[in-house]
Design a protein around this motif. Structure first.
Motif, PDB file in Angstrom:
ATOM      1  N   UNK A 164       1.057  -1.336   0.272  1.00 46.51           N
ATOM      2  CA  UNK A 164      -0.024  -0.221   0.236  1.00 46.51           C
ATOM      3  C   UNK A 164       0.932   1.146   0.003  1.00 46.51           C
ATOM      4  N   UNK A 165       2.154   0.806   0.889  1.00 43.05           N
ATOM      5  CA  UNK A 165       2.989   2.580   1.024  1.00 43.05           C
ATOM      6  C   UNK A 165       3.241   3.025  -1.044  1.00 43.05           C
ATOM      7  N   UNK A 166       3.380   2.677  -1.963  1.00 46.24           N
ATOM      8  CA  UNK A 166       3.876   2.704  -2.820  1.00 46.24           C
ATOM      9  C   UNK A 166       2.808   4.514  -3.792  1.00 46.24           C
ATOM     10  N   UNK A 167       1.616   3.079  -3.367  1.00 44.15           N
ATOM     11  CA  UNK A 167       0.680   3.898  -3.954  1.00 44.15           C
ATOM     12  C   UNK A 167       0.205   5.062  -3.077  1.00 44.15           C
ATOM     13  N   UNK A 168       0.443   5.340  -1.793  1.00 46.28           N
ATOM     14  CA  UNK A 168      -0.399   5.974  -0.782  1.00 46.28           C
ATOM     15  C   UNK A 168       0.532   7.523  -0.885  1.00 46.28           C
ATOM     16  N   UNK A 169       1.727   7.363  -0.773  1.00 47.54           N
ATOM     17  CA  UNK A 169       2.719   8.407  -1.628  1.00 47.54           C
ATOM     18  C   UNK A 169       2.341   8.850  -2.550  1.00 47.54           C
ATOM     19  N   UNK A 170       2.408   7.873  -3.304  1.00 47.25           N
ATOM     20  CA  UNK A 170       2.531   8.346  -4.859  1.00 47.25           C
ATOM     21  C   UNK A 170       0.659   9.534  -4.797  1.00 47.25           C
ATOM     22  N   UNK A 171      -0.673   9.003  -4.073  1.00 48.50           N
ATOM     23  CA  UNK A 171      -1.566  10.310  -4.366  1.00 48.50           C
ATOM     24  C   UNK A 171      -0.843  10.905  -3.687  1.00 48.50           C
ATOM     25  N   UNK A 172       0.412  10.958  -1.871  1.00 48.49           N
ATOM     26  CA  UNK A 172       0.258  12.184  -1.787  1.00 48.49           C
ATOM     27  C   UNK A 172       1.041  13.257  -2.957  1.00 48.49           C
ATOM     28  N   UNK A 173       1.887  12.292  -3.041  1.00 48.11           N
ATOM     29  CA  UNK A 173       2.870  13.069  -4.181  1.00 48.11           C
ATOM     30  C   UNK A 173       2.366  14.506  -5.569  1.00 48.11           C
ATOM     31  N   UNK A 174       1.042  13.292  -6.015  1.00 49.21           N
ATOM     32  CA  UNK A 174      -0.131  14.204  -6.917  1.00 49.21           C
ATOM     33  C   UNK A 174      -0.409  15.064  -5.860  1.00 49.21           C
ATOM     34  N   UNK A 175      -0.715  14.929  -4.722  1.00 44.30           N
ATOM     35  CA  UNK A 175      -1.576  16.409  -3.960  1.00 44.30           C
ATOM     36  C   UNK A 175      -0.947  16.792  -4.079  1.00 44.30           C
ATOM     37  N   UNK A 176       0.549  16.800  -3.632  1.00 45.21           N
ATOM     38  CA  UNK A 176       1.620  18.308  -3.919  1.00 45.21           C
ATOM     39  C   UNK A 176       1.438  18.817  -4.534  1.00 45.21           C
TER      40      UNK A 176
END
Length: 209
Positions: A164-176
């Motif tokens: 789940x980690x890379x997927x959630x970090x990708x969400x945070x990246x796009x949010x950035x």
């Protein structure tokens, strides 16, 4: 002539990895520099708050990766060339973290391009998460390199939880790309979440390292 060399031990791989983690986590503080020029020292120190924030987040992130790396290798009992290569890629991403940390701190100082910096920071975390999961997937699929401290079903559960980690970090990246502040909040929440030991617990079993 046959190769009689002993295969690398798990302990040696962990020792090398620990060294890289220690160096990367130490380099973070070198990016905090007192502003040049005249002025009140207290004001200068207060002006560095973005550097302090970026330092704390990255320090705890590297610490979290190190803890989970240790938890992962509690179950890995053998090492081969592919695992070594994947682990090197993971360490490469960890040792790169001081740079995006510095970029993030600098952009938070002047509020210019902070969204890009937050997204760049997230991309590095996504790549690191992919490499981390590649190590575990390679070692655990088919119980290839694991010992008897974990069952195949437990290993599969852990693949899902860590995956789940890379997927959630990708969400945070796009949010950035929209809001650096919102992205940082999500990075911190994920950091807190992954600080906990996500390994499956067997009924009546004692805690493992």
């Amino acid at each position: 002539m046959s190769d009689t060399r002993e295969p690398m031990s798990v302990g040696r791989l962990e020792a090398f990895s620990d060294g890289v983690f220690a160096i990367a986590i130490t380099l973070l503080v070198l990016e905090i520099r007192l502003p040049a020029g005249e002025g009140d020292l207290l004001d200068k120190l207060a002006h560095l708050w973005p550097s302090y924030l970026a330092y704390v987040i990255s320090f705890l992130l590297i610490g979290m990766i190190w803890m989970n790396h240790h938890r992962m290798f509690h179950h890995i009992r053998r090492v081969d060339g592919t695992l070594l290569g994947l682990n090197v890629l993971l360490l490469m991403s960890v040792s790169f973290l001081p740079f995006p940390t510095h970029v993030l701190a600098e952009t938070l100082h002047d509020r210019h391009d902070s969204q890009t910096a937050a997204a760049f920071y997230g991309v590095v975390l996504v790549i690191g998460g992919v490499f981390y999961n590649a190590v575990w997937c390679y070692a655990s699929i088919g119980h290839r390199l694991l010992g008897d401290t974990i069952t195949p079903d437990e290993a599969r559960t852990l693949r899902i939880r860590w995956g789940m980690g890379p997927v959630l970090y990708l969400v945070a990246t796009l949010l950035g790309l929209w809001s650096a502040a919102a992205s940082l909040v999500l990075y911190i929440l994920l950091l807190v979440f992954y600080f906990f030991d996500l390994r499956p617990r067997r009924a009546g079993s004692a805690p493992t390292p």
